[in-house]
Design an enzyme around this catalytic site. Sequence first.
Site, PDB file in Angstrom:
ATOM      1  N   HIS A 295       0.846  -1.190   0.000  1.00  0.00           N
ATOM      2  CA  HIS A 295       0.000   0.000   0.000  1.00  0.00           C
ATOM      3  C   HIS A 295       0.877   1.233   0.000  1.00  0.00           C
ATOM      4  CE1 HIS A 295      -3.195   2.812   1.024  1.00  0.00           C
ATOM      5  NE2 HIS A 295      -4.006   1.884   0.561  1.00  0.00           N
ATOM      6  N   ASP A 351      -7.820  -5.515   0.019  1.00  0.00           N
ATOM      7  CA  ASP A 351      -8.328  -6.288  -1.113  1.00  0.00           C
ATOM      8  C   ASP A 351      -7.914  -7.746  -1.114  1.00  0.00           C
ATOM      9  OD1 ASP A 351      -9.895  -4.394  -2.349  1.00  0.00           O
ATOM     10  OD2 ASP A 351      -8.159  -3.411  -3.234  1.00  0.00           O
TER      11      ASP A 351
END
Length: 428
Positions: A295, A351
């Site tokens: 991320h 996700d």
Amino acid sequence: MRTEGPEGDTYIRASDIKQVKREAGEFGTLSYDPAFMNTASCRSAITFIDGDKGILRYRGYPIEQLAENATFLEVAYLLRHGNLPDQKQYDTWVHDITFHTYVHENIRKFLEGFRYDAHPMNMLCSATAALSSFYPQARDIHDPHQRYISMIRLMAKLPTIAAFAYRHVKGLPFIYPDNDLSYTENFLSMVARMSEPKYEANPVFVKALEVLFILHADHEQNCSTSAVRAIGSSGVDPFSAVAGGIAALFGPLHGGANEAVLRMISDIGDKKNIPAFIEAVKSGKGEQRLMGFGHRVYKSYDPRARIVKKLADEVFAQVGMDKDLEIALELERIALSDDYFIARKLYPNVDFYTGLIYRSMAFPTDFFTVLFAVARVSGWMAQWEEMILDKEQKIARPRQIYIGEGERQYTDTLSDKFPRARKDSIRK
Ligand code: CMC
């Protein structure tokens, strides 16, 4: 020149750097920051993230508390208004959103025009842009009522459009909204109802969807939110700005990642293929990435991933574990103990597990990002309105560092300048 924000961030204004000049009269110094790695584009009071500590808060409330206790519409109210609603405010908010769930019949016909195999994100994006033409008054973005009603319409109609897109691809008749149901139940009803007169959703799925919608509601200045703000800064109506946000979300490095995780797991196919796959990722062969890992902001862990993993356990307890889940667990186990991923601070992001949950609820893979968009519209609209009301904001217009040719003179290199046009104009 250095200013300190309430959470301890220090910043300087990029325009101050301009004062650094070699000589008086020159333009001054630009800051160069591809992908905005160290540049704040706005001051925002909506979402706080501390990527090193793995903290995410909406309007000051920790995401863990909201996921545990709040409804999605409560969170959407919070994002837009800044505080949690009292009962009367909540009732009005829920009523207004429920009241606007129907779409114009021409939107239904518009969706019917897509091919049977159209990606539902293409359908959602186009239909959202089309909504702009149904509500021309939404262009009056400086009218508070128009801003409010546009947000209500987007929140209310996106689930309907999303469900219609799903039914179109399946070749199933569209199910109209049932306004006796909650937001999430109604969405599931429009997606899954067949001949039963009243749809009764699985309560585990309703709870899971509520939590996933809350986790996806906002995430400060990510790619799609920045797109909505940048497009909205031109003064265009919010339907058009949100259509741009949906397009940005479609990409596999953003909202498309949960879809990409399942495709990756399916490509791996078997637990025994995992070591070779991990090696391919590490050696950068084919620019393969471990989807659902890493991320831009979270460098210790993604707090949403922790909540999602717990949620996944609850859903899988009901629907059972399958081969793909086993592959996912093994991938996670290996990656978390591998030096490559540890050194780069790559952890599972939100996700990694959401796709597996959605699939166990029988959503098709290409529908996952649509679910993300349905939730994220609440954040996009809150961010859009904050931008509109921010006196410091202007039309977004980054500078560039030009690296092309210097001035040169035109020379004619063509013998036939309009070959196509000439052939077309010859009548036989
Ligand atoms: N698998 C393997 N290596 C990776 C991964 C990954 N998923 N992510 C980053 N790296 C490596 C990358 O190759 C680079 O290595 P090196 O320093 O040797 O060149 C290093 O880690 C830093 O990567 P980066 O691309 O500079 O990091 P970024 O902050 O620009 O990218 C990211 C963030 C999310 C785009 C990236 O981690 C990624 O592509 N992840 C996979 C896609 C994904 O899961 N996206 C969902 C994000 S969460 C949902 C959302 O908020 O949209």
